[in-house]
Enzyme design. Structure first.
Site, short mmCIF file in Angstrom:
data_model
loop_
_atom_site.label_atom_id
_atom_site.label_comp_id
_atom_site.label_asym_id
_atom_site.label_seq_id
_atom_site.Cartn_x
_atom_site.Cartn_y
_atom_site.Cartn_z
N HIS A 128 76.47 -1.24 -64.69
CA HIS A 128 77.15 0.11 -64.85
C HIS A 128 76.71 0.50 -66.12
O HIS A 128 76.13 -0.31 -67.02
CB HIS A 128 78.67 -0.27 -65.15
CG HIS A 128 79.41 -1.02 -63.95
ND1 HIS A 128 79.48 -2.27 -63.56
CD2 HIS A 128 80.03 -0.46 -63.01
CE1 HIS A 128 80.16 -2.77 -62.64
NE2 HIS A 128 80.53 -1.45 -62.18
N ASP A 153 78.10 -1.46 -68.98
CA ASP A 153 77.73 -2.69 -69.26
C ASP A 153 76.70 -2.88 -70.09
O ASP A 153 76.61 -3.83 -71.12
CB ASP A 153 77.16 -3.44 -67.87
CG ASP A 153 78.11 -3.53 -66.81
OD1 ASP A 153 79.39 -3.35 -66.96
OD2 ASP A 153 77.69 -3.70 -65.87
N MET A 197 69.28 -1.75 -58.89
CA MET A 197 70.57 -0.89 -58.55
C MET A 197 71.13 -0.58 -59.87
O MET A 197 71.28 -1.58 -60.87
CB MET A 197 71.61 -1.52 -57.76
CG MET A 197 72.97 -1.08 -57.46
SD MET A 197 74.10 -1.48 -58.33
CE MET A 197 74.99 -2.69 -57.53
N GLU A 255 80.46 1.80 -51.46
CA GLU A 255 81.19 0.63 -51.51
C GLU A 255 82.56 0.59 -51.19
O GLU A 255 83.34 0.84 -52.00
CB GLU A 255 80.98 -0.29 -52.81
CG GLU A 255 81.71 -1.79 -52.71
CD GLU A 255 81.45 -2.51 -53.99
OE1 GLU A 255 80.37 -1.97 -54.64
OE2 GLU A 255 81.76 -3.44 -54.08
N LYS A 297 86.39 -0.58 -50.39
CA LYS A 297 87.32 -1.82 -50.82
C LYS A 297 88.83 -1.39 -50.25
O LYS A 297 89.10 -0.11 -50.70
CB LYS A 297 87.24 -1.97 -52.24
CG LYS A 297 88.16 -3.27 -52.63
CD LYS A 297 87.90 -3.41 -54.14
CE LYS A 297 88.86 -4.66 -54.53
NZ LYS A 297 88.76 -5.00 -55.94
N GLU A 329 80.78 -5.13 -49.24
CA GLU A 329 80.99 -6.38 -49.97
C GLU A 329 82.04 -7.37 -48.92
O GLU A 329 82.82 -7.13 -48.61
CB GLU A 329 81.79 -6.22 -51.25
CG GLU A 329 82.03 -7.52 -52.02
CD GLU A 329 82.60 -7.43 -53.36
OE1 GLU A 329 82.21 -6.43 -54.17
OE2 GLU A 329 83.68 -7.97 -53.59
N HIS A 353 85.68 -7.77 -49.76
CA HIS A 353 86.39 -6.30 -49.80
C HIS A 353 86.77 -6.59 -48.26
O HIS A 353 88.03 -5.80 -47.74
CB HIS A 353 85.64 -5.26 -50.12
CG HIS A 353 85.39 -5.25 -51.54
ND1 HIS A 353 84.72 -4.34 -52.09
CD2 HIS A 353 85.78 -6.15 -52.39
CE1 HIS A 353 84.58 -4.64 -53.45
NE2 HIS A 353 85.23 -5.74 -53.71
N ASP A 361 76.61 -6.34 -51.25
CA ASP A 361 77.40 -7.21 -52.30
C ASP A 361 77.74 -8.70 -51.79
O ASP A 361 78.78 -8.80 -51.13
CB ASP A 361 78.63 -6.73 -52.97
CG ASP A 361 78.19 -5.51 -54.02
OD1 ASP A 361 77.07 -5.57 -54.13
OD2 ASP A 361 79.34 -5.11 -54.64
N ASP A 409 91.12 -9.75 -54.75
CA ASP A 409 89.50 -9.69 -54.68
C ASP A 409 89.46 -10.94 -55.28
O ASP A 409 89.55 -10.83 -56.58
CB ASP A 409 89.32 -8.63 -55.31
CG ASP A 409 87.63 -8.29 -54.98
OD1 ASP A 409 86.86 -8.95 -54.29
OD2 ASP A 409 86.97 -7.37 -55.75
N ASP A 458 85.93 -12.47 -55.54
CA ASP A 458 84.50 -12.61 -55.73
C ASP A 458 83.99 -13.76 -56.18
O ASP A 458 83.31 -14.12 -56.96
CB ASP A 458 84.42 -11.81 -57.23
CG ASP A 458 84.59 -10.18 -56.74
OD1 ASP A 458 84.55 -9.75 -55.59
OD2 ASP A 458 85.12 -9.56 -57.70
N ASP A 489 77.51 -9.96 -56.07
CA ASP A 489 78.73 -9.34 -56.94
C ASP A 489 79.68 -10.41 -56.88
O ASP A 489 80.63 -10.14 -56.06
CB ASP A 489 79.17 -8.24 -56.24
CG ASP A 489 80.01 -7.37 -56.88
OD1 ASP A 489 80.38 -7.72 -58.28
OD2 ASP A 489 80.93 -6.69 -56.66
#
Ligand code: GLT
Ligand code: MN
Ligand code: MN
Length: 402
Positions: free
Chosen positions: A69, A72, A103, A196, A198, A232, A235, A260, A270, A272, A302
């Site tokens: 991101h 980040d 990405m 994406e 969710k 993902e 998700h 993802d 979620d 992950d 992810d």
């Protein structure tokens, strides 16, 4: 922050045929290995990982790409001079350690300004800021070499249904994506968007909650050819859906732009989790789909490691994701090389060929032949489909008995 990987992880990362290699196209987000374990009930448990060391560690582990991101890497309040220094150093690290940024994406959910969402926020000033922030983040992504730009809805959704018009929200989402597609075109960037879905979290209901919703929405955009999906695992499982089928639909539509990979214990928050840590059979069929149906994009994880872990656990987690993918890849190879399984599949798909020619499309001839055809439906109903045998063989492959 340790300067290099713990010795046992260094050894394991190169130990056998499952060791990740650059050509496997494995990528992680800065936010994934950098996850510090904060949750709604407890504070950070791990120190911040700096992006430069993260690039180095992931490269040593055998990863190929690192995604991010905007924030980040570049703090939301950085000056231009600070931004340029950070980006310069990061690019140097990418080149030093042979890593790519396949990405990039925008953080449109962390700052309080986004508490009612970004592109669908009821406040036009927030929507305008979200567009501006995304354009700047797209510029950053392109500068770092990204080919795919992800849009995860974040806080696009509702808690109080009364507060937002769901039809208007969709129109606003469409307007934002049309605007940003045009921006990419005007700038001459060769960037594709990957949306994406969710179903919920952090909002109690997120707009465009599943692969199917998102896919239908894409075809209402001004430039559907530029826009695909970033589904993902966790998700779709949160929504109780079959991820493999969703991904197959996206792939068949030419819309699987990115993926993802992670894992999830059914329909709850979620999680992950590390790739392949929970749903072993579903993971096998996912890898089979990706490997056999022509997906050539990044294998992006992810996911993040358990909150119980220290930094060594982060690298155990990252290596585990990649090794598990490669282990399943080998299982998939065994499945397709297994003569008993293949014979069974052939027999299964064979069937009575008498009517095969009538199924290849509508013509006046096929229509009238089909209308007149006689079917012995009782005989047809008697056949067995050997799915018990086949499924057991698949389980034996997965468990390492074949
Ligand atoms: C966030 C989210 C992910 C998205 C990331 C991209 S950020 O961690 O939970 O599913 O893919 O914005
Ligand atoms: Mn994701
Ligand atoms: Mn997730």
């Amino acid at each position: 922050m340790t300067a290099s990987l713990p010795p046992q992880i260094q050894r394991e990362s190169k130990s056998d045929q499952y060791a990740p290699r650059k050509e496997d196209k494995f990528s992680f987000g800065l936010w994934t290995v950098g996850n510090r374990g904060r949750d709604p009930f407890g504070d950070f448990v791990r120190p911040t990982l700096n992006p430069i060391s993260t690039v180095k560690m992931l490269s040593q582990l055998g990863a190929w790409g690192i995604n991010l991101h905007d924030n980040d890497l570049v703090p939301i309040d950085a000056t231009l001079a600070q931004r340029n220094r950070i980006v310069h150093e990061f690019k140097q690290a990418l080149s030093d350690y042979g890593m790519l940024v396949p990405m990039a994406t925008t953080n449109l959910f962390f700052h309080p300004v986004f508490k009612d969402g970004a592109f669908t926020c009821v406040d036009p000033a927030v929507r305008a800021f979200a567009l501006q922030k995304t354009m700047t983040a797209i510029d950053l992504g392109v500068e770092l070499g990204a080919a795919t730009y992800v849009f995860w809805g974040g806080r696009e959704g509702v808690d109080a249904e009364a507060g937002k018009d769901a039809v208007l929200a969709l129109k606003r989402m469409r307007d934002a994506l049309n605007f940003l597609c045009q921006y990419v075109i005007d700038k001459g960037y060769t960037l594709r968007f990957a949306l994406e879905p969710k179903p919920n979290e952090p909002r109690s209901d997120t707009y465009l909650p599943t692969i199917g919703h998102m896919l239908a929405f894409i075809y209402t955009l001004d430039h559907p050819e530029m826009v695909g999906l970033n589904p993902e695992v966790a998700h779709e499982h949160m929504a109780g859906l079959n991820f493999v089928h969703g991904v197959a639909q996206a792939l068949e539509a030419g819309k699987l732009f990115h993926i993802d990979l992670n894992d999830q214990k059914g329909p709850r928050y979620d999680q992950d989790f590390r790739f392949g840590s929970e749903n072993i059979k579903a993971t096998f069929f996912l890898v089979k789909l990706l490997e056999e149906k022509g997906y050539t994009g990044p294998r992006h994880f992810d996911a993040h490691c358990y909150r119980t872990e220290d930094e060594a656990g982060v690298w155990d987690f990252a290596l585990g994701c990649m090794r598990t993918y490669n282990m399943f890849k080998e299982k998939v190879r065994r499945f397709s090389a297994d003569t008993e399984i293949q014979a069974l599949l052939q027999e299964l798909n064979g069937g009575d060929q008498t009517y095969g020619g009538l199924l290849s499309g509508y013509t006046a001839e096929t229509m009238s032949k089909l209308k007149e055809a006689k079917f012995d439906i009782n005989r047809l109903a008697q056949r067995g489909y050997y799915y018990e045998r086949l499924d057991q063989l698949a389980v034996e492959i997965i468990l390492g008995l074949r």
